[in-house]
Design a protein around this motif. Structure first.
Motif, short mmCIF file in Angstrom:
data_model
loop_
_atom_site.label_atom_id
_atom_site.label_comp_id
_atom_site.label_asym_id
_atom_site.label_seq_id
_atom_site.Cartn_x
_atom_site.Cartn_y
_atom_site.Cartn_z
N GLY A 1 -38.08 36.68 -5.92
CA GLY A 1 -36.66 36.40 -5.75
C GLY A 1 -36.37 35.49 -4.57
N ALA A 2 -37.08 35.68 -3.48
CA ALA A 2 -36.87 34.82 -2.30
C ALA A 2 -37.22 33.37 -2.60
CB ALA A 2 -37.70 35.34 -1.13
N LEU B 1 -24.44 48.38 -1.48
CA LEU B 1 -24.06 47.42 -0.45
C LEU B 1 -23.91 46.00 -1.00
CD1 LEU B 1 -23.51 47.21 2.60
CD2 LEU B 1 -25.93 46.75 2.92
N GLY B 2 -24.83 45.59 -1.87
CA GLY B 2 -24.81 44.22 -2.40
C GLY B 2 -23.52 43.86 -3.10
N PRO B 3 -23.13 44.60 -4.14
CA PRO B 3 -21.88 44.25 -4.83
C PRO B 3 -20.64 44.32 -3.94
CG PRO B 3 -23.20 45.71 -6.19
CD PRO B 3 -23.86 45.65 -4.84
N ILE B 4 -20.62 45.25 -3.00
CA ILE B 4 -19.46 45.34 -2.11
C ILE B 4 -19.33 44.09 -1.26
CG2 ILE B 4 -18.52 46.55 -0.09
CD1 ILE B 4 -19.71 49.14 -1.31
N VAL C 1 -24.44 35.45 -2.13
CA VAL C 1 -25.54 36.29 -2.58
C VAL C 1 -26.79 36.02 -1.76
CG1 VAL C 1 -27.01 36.86 -4.55
CG2 VAL C 1 -24.58 36.45 -4.91
N ALA C 2 -27.03 34.77 -1.41
CA ALA C 2 -28.23 34.41 -0.66
C ALA C 2 -28.26 35.10 0.71
CB ALA C 2 -28.30 32.90 -0.48
N GLY C 3 -27.12 35.40 1.27
CA GLY C 3 -27.09 36.09 2.56
C GLY C 3 -27.08 37.61 2.42
N VAL C 4 -26.57 38.10 1.29
CA VAL C 4 -26.46 39.54 1.07
C VAL C 4 -27.78 40.14 0.57
CG1 VAL C 4 -25.31 41.28 -0.35
CG2 VAL C 4 -23.98 39.47 0.71
N ALA C 5 -28.51 39.39 -0.24
CA ALA C 5 -29.73 39.94 -0.86
C ALA C 5 -30.74 40.46 0.16
CB ALA C 5 -30.36 38.89 -1.76
N PRO C 6 -31.05 39.72 1.22
CA PRO C 6 -32.02 40.27 2.19
C PRO C 6 -31.52 41.56 2.84
CG PRO C 6 -31.76 37.91 2.53
CD PRO C 6 -30.71 38.33 1.55
N ALA C 7 -30.21 41.63 3.15
CA ALA C 7 -29.67 42.85 3.75
C ALA C 7 -29.75 44.01 2.77
CB ALA C 7 -28.22 42.63 4.18
#
Length: 151
Positions: A118-119, A53-56, A64-70
């Motif tokens: 990471g956060a 999901l992240g790379p997509i 990245v800051a919004g995708v990483a938690p998801a």
């Protein structure tokens, strides 16, 4: 206007800096549908959904800051679901399919520590560096899978 999508692997697309406005971000419904599909694929192949999901999503231009938690939440949920499913199946099926609980807990602890660190580090790192790291890791993992498939 019709938007075309280049047939580029998501890891490679993630490495490239965004070219101008990426267009409207995917809708919540599209992301939800993508998450369900990625979760199913991750569950079938035994990988965390966040690794897909992240790379997509980053390749589509989301930060990245919004995708990483998801991605972390996706990996957490699919991991718990997979471990519980195999645990239940081990009670009702012959053969040794039970999860290695000690290994899973140690990996989970590592993921918890990594997520916490990471956060705290992520806001201090540049978006370009995070994109390069994510894209490089996606390509490296894809390469490892390709080598294993050929061996």
């Amino acid at each position: 206007m019709i938007q075309t999508v280049e047939p580029t692997p998501s890891g490679v697309r993630t490495l490239r800096p965004p070219r101008g406005p990426a267009g409207p971000p995917p809708s919540r419904r599209a992301i939800g549908l993508l998450a369900v599909v990625v979760g199913m694929a991750g569950g079938m192949y035994g990988i965390g959904g966040g690794s897909l999901l992240g790379p997509i999503l980053v390749g589509r231009g989301l930060p990245v800051a919004g995708v990483a938690p998801a991605a972390l939440a996706s990996t957490f949920v699919t991991s718990i679901a997979g471990a519980l499913t195999f645990g239940v199946l081990s009670l009702t099926t012959t053969g040794d399919i039970a999860p290695e609980w000690a290994l899973g807990l140690v990996c989970g602890l590592g993921g918890l520590i990594g997520g916490y660190v990471g956060a705290h580090l992520q806001p201090r790192l540049p978006e370009t560096g995070l994109r390069l790291l994510l894209g490089g890791l996606a390509i490296a993992v894809a390469g490892m899978y390709a080598v294993q498939a050929l061996a």
